[in-house]
Design a protein around this motif. Structure first.
Motif, PDB file in Angstrom:
ATOM      1  N   PHE A 158       0.831  -1.210   0.000  1.00 60.41           N
ATOM      2  CA  PHE A 158       0.000   0.000   0.000  1.00 60.41           C
ATOM      3  C   PHE A 158       0.862   1.255   0.000  1.00 60.41           C
ATOM      4  N   MET A 159       1.863   1.299   0.884  1.00 55.70           N
ATOM      5  CA  MET A 159       2.698   2.501   0.990  1.00 55.70           C
ATOM      6  C   MET A 159       3.535   2.711  -0.261  1.00 55.70           C
ATOM      7  N   ASP A 160       4.087   1.634  -0.806  1.00 56.88           N
ATOM      8  CA  ASP A 160       4.860   1.757  -2.044  1.00 56.88           C
ATOM      9  C   ASP A 160       3.991   2.324  -3.163  1.00 56.88           C
ATOM     10  N   SER A 161       2.773   1.800  -3.275  1.00 56.64           N
ATOM     11  CA  SER A 161       1.863   2.248  -4.337  1.00 56.64           C
ATOM     12  C   SER A 161       1.434   3.696  -4.126  1.00 56.64           C
ATOM     13  N   TYR A 162       1.195   4.068  -2.872  1.00 56.29           N
ATOM     14  CA  TYR A 162       0.746   5.429  -2.590  1.00 56.29           C
ATOM     15  C   TYR A 162       1.833   6.445  -2.948  1.00 56.29           C
ATOM     16  N   VAL A 163       3.054   6.180  -2.517  1.00 58.65           N
ATOM     17  CA  VAL A 163       4.156   7.101  -2.807  1.00 58.65           C
ATOM     18  C   VAL A 163       4.400   7.175  -4.310  1.00 58.65           C
ATOM     19  N   ALA A 164       4.319   6.040  -4.995  1.00 58.94           N
ATOM     20  CA  ALA A 164       4.492   6.037  -6.449  1.00 58.94           C
ATOM     21  C   ALA A 164       3.388   6.840  -7.129  1.00 58.94           C
ATOM     22  N   MET A 165       2.169   6.727  -6.602  1.00 58.09           N
ATOM     23  CA  MET A 165       1.054   7.490  -7.157  1.00 58.09           C
ATOM     24  C   MET A 165       1.284   8.987  -7.032  1.00 58.09           C
ATOM     25  N   MET A 166       1.947   9.426  -5.939  1.00 59.54           N
ATOM     26  CA  MET A 166       2.153  10.847  -5.700  1.00 59.54           C
ATOM     27  C   MET A 166       3.220  11.454  -6.608  1.00 59.54           C
ATOM     28  N   GLU A 167       4.084  10.644  -7.191  1.00 57.94           N
ATOM     29  CA  GLU A 167       5.153  11.189  -8.038  1.00 57.94           C
ATOM     30  C   GLU A 167       4.596  12.013  -9.205  1.00 57.94           C
ATOM     31  N   THR A 178      -3.106  18.623   0.934  1.00 55.89           N
ATOM     32  CA  THR A 178      -3.246  17.875   2.182  1.00 55.89           C
ATOM     33  C   THR A 178      -3.568  16.427   1.863  1.00 55.89           C
ATOM     34  N   LEU A 179      -2.757  15.521   2.384  1.00 54.29           N
ATOM     35  CA  LEU A 179      -2.957  14.085   2.214  1.00 54.29           C
ATOM     36  C   LEU A 179      -3.416  13.539   3.557  1.00 54.29           C
ATOM     37  N   ALA A 180      -4.628  13.011   3.614  1.00 53.02           N
ATOM     38  CA  ALA A 180      -5.212  12.583   4.883  1.00 53.02           C
ATOM     39  C   ALA A 180      -5.353  11.068   4.931  1.00 53.02           C
ATOM     40  N   PHE A 181      -4.945  10.495   6.070  1.00 56.16           N
ATOM     41  CA  PHE A 181      -5.045   9.055   6.296  1.00 56.16           C
ATOM     42  C   PHE A 181      -5.930   8.831   7.510  1.00 56.16           C
ATOM     43  N   GLY A 182      -6.981   8.047   7.320  1.00 60.77           N
ATOM     44  CA  GLY A 182      -7.956   7.881   8.391  1.00 60.77           C
ATOM     45  C   GLY A 182      -8.078   6.456   8.881  1.00 60.77           C
ATOM     46  N   CYS A 183      -8.210   6.311  10.199  1.00 56.51           N
ATOM     47  CA  CYS A 183      -8.596   5.039  10.802  1.00 56.51           C
ATOM     48  C   CYS A 183      -9.796   5.330  11.699  1.00 56.51           C
ATOM     49  N   THR A 184     -10.151   4.437  12.581  1.00 61.75           N
ATOM     50  CA  THR A 184     -11.371   4.633  13.366  1.00 61.75           C
ATOM     51  C   THR A 184     -11.272   5.842  14.291  1.00 61.75           C
ATOM     52  N   GLY A 185     -10.221   5.874  15.115  1.00 64.26           N
ATOM     53  CA  GLY A 185     -10.121   6.943  16.108  1.00 64.26           C
ATOM     54  C   GLY A 185      -8.994   7.932  15.896  1.00 64.26           C
ATOM     55  N   GLY A 186      -8.123   7.676  14.922  1.00 62.99           N
ATOM     56  CA  GLY A 186      -7.032   8.599  14.661  1.00 62.99           C
ATOM     57  C   GLY A 186      -5.903   8.513  15.665  1.00 62.99           C
ATOM     58  N   LYS A 187      -5.712   7.353  16.277  1.00 62.47           N
ATOM     59  CA  LYS A 187      -4.675   7.202  17.307  1.00 62.47           C
ATOM     60  C   LYS A 187      -3.550   6.256  16.893  1.00 62.47           C
ATOM     61  N   GLU A 232       3.006   8.990   9.450  1.00 61.23           N
ATOM     62  CA  GLU A 232       4.405   9.230   9.799  1.00 61.23           C
ATOM     63  C   GLU A 232       5.335   8.621   8.751  1.00 61.23           C
ATOM     64  N   GLU A 233       5.046   7.391   8.337  1.00 56.69           N
ATOM     65  CA  GLU A 233       5.916   6.712   7.381  1.00 56.69           C
ATOM     66  C   GLU A 233       5.813   7.336   5.985  1.00 56.69           C
ATOM     67  N   ILE A 234       4.592   7.659   5.544  1.00 61.98           N
ATOM     68  CA  ILE A 234       4.417   8.288   4.237  1.00 61.98           C
ATOM     69  C   ILE A 234       5.108   9.648   4.210  1.00 61.98           C
ATOM     70  N   ALA A 235       4.950  10.425   5.282  1.00 61.07           N
ATOM     71  CA  ALA A 235       5.589  11.741   5.356  1.00 61.07           C
ATOM     72  C   ALA A 235       7.107  11.603   5.252  1.00 61.07           C
ATOM     73  N   LYS A 236       7.651  10.596   5.914  1.00 50.91           N
ATOM     74  CA  LYS A 236       9.104  10.371   5.905  1.00 50.91           C
ATOM     75  C   LYS A 236       9.587  10.100   4.479  1.00 50.91           C
ATOM     76  N   ARG A 237       8.809   9.324   3.734  1.00 48.73           N
ATOM     77  CA  ARG A 237       9.207   8.992   2.372  1.00 48.73           C
ATOM     78  C   ARG A 237       9.085  10.192   1.435  1.00 48.73           C
ATOM     79  N   LEU A 238       7.974  10.914   1.536  1.00 49.86           N
ATOM     80  CA  LEU A 238       7.762  12.051   0.641  1.00 49.86           C
ATOM     81  C   LEU A 238       8.757  13.180   0.912  1.00 49.86           C
ATOM     82  N   ALA A 239       9.230  13.275   2.145  1.00 50.33           N
ATOM     83  CA  ALA A 239      10.180  14.331   2.505  1.00 50.33           C
ATOM     84  C   ALA A 239      11.517  14.164   1.795  1.00 50.33           C
ATOM     85  N   THR A 240      11.774  12.989   1.216  1.00 46.10           N
ATOM     86  CA  THR A 240      13.034  12.768   0.510  1.00 46.10           C
ATOM     87  C   THR A 240      12.994  13.318  -0.921  1.00 46.10           C
ATOM     88  N   TYR A 241      11.806  13.732  -1.380  1.00 42.34           N
ATOM     89  CA  TYR A 241      11.678  14.241  -2.743  1.00 42.34           C
ATOM     90  C   TYR A 241      12.266  15.647  -2.847  1.00 42.34           C
TER      91      TYR A 241
END
Length: 297
Positions: A232-241, A256-265, A273-282
């Motif tokens: 999922f993460m590989d595909s998402y980051v590739a999609m953002m390129e 704004t890229l939003a990721f949602g789960c039930t309670g946001g915790k 956190e992981e997606i942000a870390k990857r995109l920050a390398t661009y």
């Protein structure tokens, strides 16, 4: 010789339309831009937008950044605004729209606190005025390159958000706000892309993990190691390129890229956190991360 080496000032300005719902913070955003050196004009008739942009471009003593605060109160005004925006683009001005919004109940509370009627409520209620304004503003909201949801922001928070959007820092071109949220608290209005990560097993149901958040290594390890997450993460980051490159070519500076789960915790926080870390390398990308609902449980 030295005079020939002076930079030539362009004859059109960078133009920002500041608009949005009454009570959502247009004035605060405008003051923030003034502090950043923008030339801010409130309630200028749309027919004068192009003239103002050209005048600023020709005046060496004024900034090349023009912010126009727009308050749409009628269909006739909206039509004139559209024509003015089209003319600005024809003139070659760099035009963007910042739309400020907030939840209806928040807007009602703000008007009640200030003991002011909504400008469109007439003999009706504040809520009816808000509904009428939303209908008028819908098309302009859809055109906005940037949107700030001020529902949970105070004046200082909005000032900070506006400043972060429009403060240039070196070669930064694209600013991405990577956000986590909980679906049970509602979908963030100002998100450009929403991903539902509830397909990942919930750490909430693992007693020893429940007290932690997605910022803790225990949760991060649990979430990132679940089946399908790496793909999922590989595909998402590739999609953002191509998206990032498209934003660059279209002069769009923020998303704004939003990721949602039930309670946001747990899950959404770890993934964000992981997606942000990857995109920050661009190259040419600045990433800010926020966790809207963490701590609300």
């Amino acid at each position: 010789m030295s005079s020939e080496l002076q930079p030539v000032k362009p004859d059109t300005a960078e133009v920002l339309i500041i608009t949005g719902m009454s009570g959502a913070g247009r004035t605060t955003a405008a003051h923030s831009l003034e502090d950043l050196g923008w030339y801010v004009v409130d309630n200028l008739p749309p027919q004068l937008f192009s003239t103002m942009a050209q005048l600023i471009g020709k005046n060496p003593d004024t900034p090349l950044k023009l912010a126009l605060v727009v308050d749409v109160r009628s269909k006739e005004f909206f039509q004139a605004l559209q024509e003015a925006m089209n003319q600005l683009r024809t003139d070659g001005a760099e035009l963007r729209v910042l739309f400020l919004d907030a939840a209806d109940e928040v807007l009602v509370r703000r008007f009640e606190t200030l003991r002011r009627p909504h400008p469109l409520q007439g003999d009706g209620s504040i809520l009816e005025g808000i509904a009428a304004e939303r209908e008028l503003m819908a098309a302009l909201r859809d055109q906005a390159e940037m949107m700030i949801d001020t529902s949970d922001l105070n004046v200082h928070d909005l000032t900070t958000s506006t400043t972060e959007l429009f403060t240039e820092s070196g070669p930064i071109v694209i600013r991405l706000n990577v956000m986590s949220f909980g679906f049970k608290y509602g979908v963030p209005q100002d998100s450009n892309y929403i991903a539902d990560v509830r397909f990942i097993p919930n750490p909430h149901w693992v007693p020893e993990l429940r007290p932690f958040t997605g910022q803790d290594q225990e949760i991060s390890n649990y979430v990132l190691e679940r089946k399908g997450v790496a793909s999922f993460m590989d595909s998402y980051v590739a999609m953002m390129e191509p998206v990032i490159e498209g934003y660059r070519s279209e002069n769009k500076h923020y998303a704004t890229l939003a990721f949602g789960c039930t309670g946001g915790k747990h899950r959404s926080v770890a993934i964000a956190e992981e997606i942000a870390k990857r995109l920050a390398t661009y190259s040419g990308v600045k990433v800010k991360i926020s966790h809207r609902d963490m701590g609300r449980e």
